[in-house]
Design a protein around this motif. Sequence first.
Motif, PDB file in Angstrom:
ATOM      1  N   LEU A  11       1.451  18.366   8.175  1.00  0.00           N
ATOM      2  CA  LEU A  11       1.618  17.124   9.130  1.00  0.00           C
ATOM      3  C   LEU A  11       3.069  17.188   9.857  1.00  0.00           C
ATOM      4  O   LEU A  11       4.555  17.306   9.208  1.00  0.00           O
ATOM      5  CB  LEU A  11       1.963  15.893   8.209  1.00  0.00           C
ATOM      6  N   ALA A  12       3.474  16.360  11.240  1.00  0.00           N
ATOM      7  CA  ALA A  12       4.141  16.621  11.670  1.00  0.00           C
ATOM      8  C   ALA A  12       4.910  14.986  12.008  1.00  0.00           C
ATOM      9  O   ALA A  12       3.759  14.029  12.924  1.00  0.00           O
ATOM     10  CB  ALA A  12       4.542  16.430  13.431  1.00  0.00           C
ATOM     11  N   ILE A  13       6.236  14.297  11.377  1.00  0.00           N
ATOM     12  CA  ILE A  13       6.440  12.794  11.818  1.00  0.00           C
ATOM     13  C   ILE A  13       7.401  13.139  12.756  1.00  0.00           C
ATOM     14  O   ILE A  13       8.354  13.445  12.703  1.00  0.00           O
ATOM     15  CB  ILE A  13       6.588  12.850  10.142  1.00  0.00           C
ATOM     16  N   ILE A  14       6.757  12.068  13.850  1.00  0.00           N
ATOM     17  CA  ILE A  14       7.672  11.952  14.563  1.00  0.00           C
ATOM     18  C   ILE A  14       8.313  11.104  14.562  1.00  0.00           C
ATOM     19  O   ILE A  14       8.127   9.314  14.339  1.00  0.00           O
ATOM     20  CB  ILE A  14       7.228  11.826  16.205  1.00  0.00           C
ATOM     21  N   GLY A  15       9.847  10.578  15.067  1.00  0.00           N
ATOM     22  CA  GLY A  15      10.907   9.434  13.787  1.00  0.00           C
ATOM     23  C   GLY A  15      11.648   9.374  12.665  1.00  0.00           C
ATOM     24  O   GLY A  15      10.406   9.588  11.392  1.00  0.00           O
ATOM     25  N   ALA A  16      12.050   9.482  12.256  1.00  0.00           N
ATOM     26  CA  ALA A  16      12.270  10.138  10.864  1.00  0.00           C
ATOM     27  C   ALA A  16      13.749   8.909  10.959  1.00  0.00           C
ATOM     28  O   ALA A  16      14.742   8.600  10.174  1.00  0.00           O
ATOM     29  CB  ALA A  16      13.995  10.598  11.350  1.00  0.00           C
ATOM     30  N   PRO A  43       1.048  -1.341   0.120  1.00  0.00           N
ATOM     31  CA  PRO A  43      -0.183   0.345  -0.001  1.00  0.00           C
ATOM     32  C   PRO A  43       0.994   1.414   0.026  1.00  0.00           C
ATOM     33  O   PRO A  43       0.481   2.063  -0.690  1.00  0.00           O
ATOM     34  CB  PRO A  43      -0.457  -0.301   1.413  1.00  0.00           C
ATOM     35  N   THR A  44       1.928   0.974   0.510  1.00  0.00           N
ATOM     36  CA  THR A  44       3.126   2.213   1.112  1.00  0.00           C
ATOM     37  C   THR A  44       3.237   2.254  -0.483  1.00  0.00           C
ATOM     38  O   THR A  44       3.962   4.229  -0.708  1.00  0.00           O
ATOM     39  CB  THR A  44       4.314   2.196   1.921  1.00  0.00           C
ATOM     40  N   GLU A 103       9.495   7.664   4.626  1.00  0.00           N
ATOM     41  CA  GLU A 103       8.602   6.953   3.917  1.00  0.00           C
ATOM     42  C   GLU A 103       7.478   7.917   3.254  1.00  0.00           C
ATOM     43  O   GLU A 103       6.824   8.317   2.270  1.00  0.00           O
ATOM     44  CB  GLU A 103       8.135   5.725   3.397  1.00  0.00           C
ATOM     45  N   PHE A 104       6.476   8.090   4.546  1.00  0.00           N
ATOM     46  CA  PHE A 104       5.849   9.402   4.551  1.00  0.00           C
ATOM     47  C   PHE A 104       5.629  10.499   4.527  1.00  0.00           C
ATOM     48  O   PHE A 104       4.983  11.311   3.950  1.00  0.00           O
ATOM     49  CB  PHE A 104       4.686   9.173   6.083  1.00  0.00           C
ATOM     50  N   ASN A 112      -1.013   6.139  13.787  1.00  0.00           N
ATOM     51  CA  ASN A 112       0.274   5.307  13.500  1.00  0.00           C
ATOM     52  C   ASN A 112       0.356   5.333  11.508  1.00  0.00           C
ATOM     53  O   ASN A 112      -0.163   5.710  11.530  1.00  0.00           O
ATOM     54  CB  ASN A 112      -0.193   3.875  14.189  1.00  0.00           C
ATOM     55  N   SER A 113       1.383   4.559  11.888  1.00  0.00           N
ATOM     56  CA  SER A 113       1.651   3.931   9.789  1.00  0.00           C
ATOM     57  C   SER A 113       0.679   3.271   9.568  1.00  0.00           C
ATOM     58  O   SER A 113       0.746   3.334   8.282  1.00  0.00           O
ATOM     59  CB  SER A 113       2.739   3.468  10.010  1.00  0.00           C
ATOM     60  N   THR A 114      -0.485   2.858  10.096  1.00  0.00           N
ATOM     61  CA  THR A 114      -1.866   2.004   9.076  1.00  0.00           C
ATOM     62  C   THR A 114      -2.504   3.493   8.795  1.00  0.00           C
ATOM     63  O   THR A 114      -2.862   3.534   8.156  1.00  0.00           O
ATOM     64  CB  THR A 114      -2.365   0.925  10.324  1.00  0.00           C
TER      65      THR A 114
END
Length: 240
Positions: A161-166, A50-51, A172-173, A147-149
């Motif tokens: 959009l803030a994404i926690i974790g690189a 999906p991603t 990818e997101f 979450n990632s789902t």
Amino acid sequence: MINYDAIFIGWGKASKTLAKQMALARKKVAMIEKDRQMAGGTCINIACIPTKVLATQVEKGATFDEAMAQREVVVKNLNEVNYQNLASDNGVDVIFGNASFQSNKVIIVSSGNNHLVLTAEKIYINTGSEPIWPKIPNIRHCPLVYNSTEIQQLKIQPKKLAIIGAGPIGLEFANIYQKLGTQVTLIERGLQILKHEEPEIRQEVMNLLEQQGVQVLCNTEIIEISEQGNGVQVRAQSPW
């Protein structure tokens, strides 16, 4: 009590492959999965494929709605193919419900008020995992934190959009949403992105993120997350 040669708990890649091979060898097999939407396992339903569909669509210039729609089409098709691959096999009983052990060789499958008792000499557990939520105050109580789902299944494109974790998933997101036109901020508490990769790779990825307009904040610790109007407020601290 229903007797089987083997029982599989969880419809992941390993179990669906082995279950099919055992059925071809004329073994009687049960496949237990608690969620019909997860037939075929994680990869085809909520992870790798999906991603990659989303990433491919944004590279082609698709809009948010177009990319999400194509993701849904691909997932539904693969889910059904994987379901039929086992469900149509006379050697496999597909059972949807929650499995629990009554003893080391006896399984109870519950679905609503219905219960089945199964037994087998061999029982394979392939239930996968769940996302780990960081220990940040209020993170589980804010409906706009995903979450990632869940981030793959949004109905409305976020403006920011803030994404926690690189790590690989976060990047990818970040790539997908930034190319869709969302303003992305990537927050990493470590000193650098992709900490397990070679320095040259990290630098090349950083260059690409900067070219795309992604804001990257390393060595930054999130203190608290809270709702604010129609969005989320993220409080963070950094030594710099």
